[in-house]
Design an enzyme around this catalytic site. Sequence first.
Site, PDB file in Angstrom:
ATOM      1  N   ILE A  13       0.989  -1.057  -0.105  1.00  0.00           N
ATOM      2  CA  ILE A  13      -0.006  -0.034  -0.158  1.00  0.00           C
ATOM      3  C   ILE A  13       0.839   1.393   0.214  1.00  0.00           C
ATOM      4  O   ILE A  13       0.347   2.436  -0.279  1.00  0.00           O
ATOM      5  CB  ILE A  13      -1.009  -0.034   1.179  1.00  0.00           C
ATOM      6  N   SER A  14       2.091   1.065   0.559  1.00  0.00           N
ATOM      7  CA  SER A  14       2.886   2.306   0.455  1.00  0.00           C
ATOM      8  C   SER A  14       4.004   2.235  -0.654  1.00  0.00           C
ATOM      9  O   SER A  14       4.788   1.623  -1.158  1.00  0.00           O
ATOM     10  CB  SER A  14       3.919   2.227   1.708  1.00  0.00           C
TER      11      SER A  14
END
Length: 187
Positions: A13-14
């Site tokens: 997600i990062s």
Amino acid sequence: MALPKITLYYDVISPYSWIAFETLLRYETKQYFKLTLKPIFLGGIMKETSNSPPAMVPAKGRYMVKDLDILSRYYDMKIVHPKDFFETAIKQGTLKAVRFLASIQKENEKYLVPASREFWKRLWLRGETAFTNNDFFEVGTKIGLGENTTNEIIKTIDSSFIKEKIKHNTKEAIDDGAFGAPWIVDH
């Protein structure tokens, strides 16, 4: 002389994890260090450390857009801000995606790098999702796992072993001081 050891704790997600991932892989090939990859659940770190994702804090979110544009040029990586990041990533989360990665790592570690990269491309290049079994199937078959192997790995995502592996990796990062991702440890 033994090479220094570096551990990268990351969640797909990062986008910052993606940058760290690609950068560390570039340097690992020069044999400066031995890299260990550990998928973690960033949501768990955020909750445990009372932190908030940059996209959820207006000032951080605005800064993140500019920062990622600069970093993508600097690192020669194409990063495209998802049109509806909240819906495609935050709301649905990437817990099952990182479990899928942990399962790949357990079954055949050579696929961990391409699978991780493909998840980042889905989220941060093509604006696709990364939380359904169909998403996992597409990732697995795209990286060459084959349909049967991919389906078998998908079946393990909710196993207690894989759940515990992600919990363990996440706790390990927190115990080392992580408050976000990526988290990089030099041993």
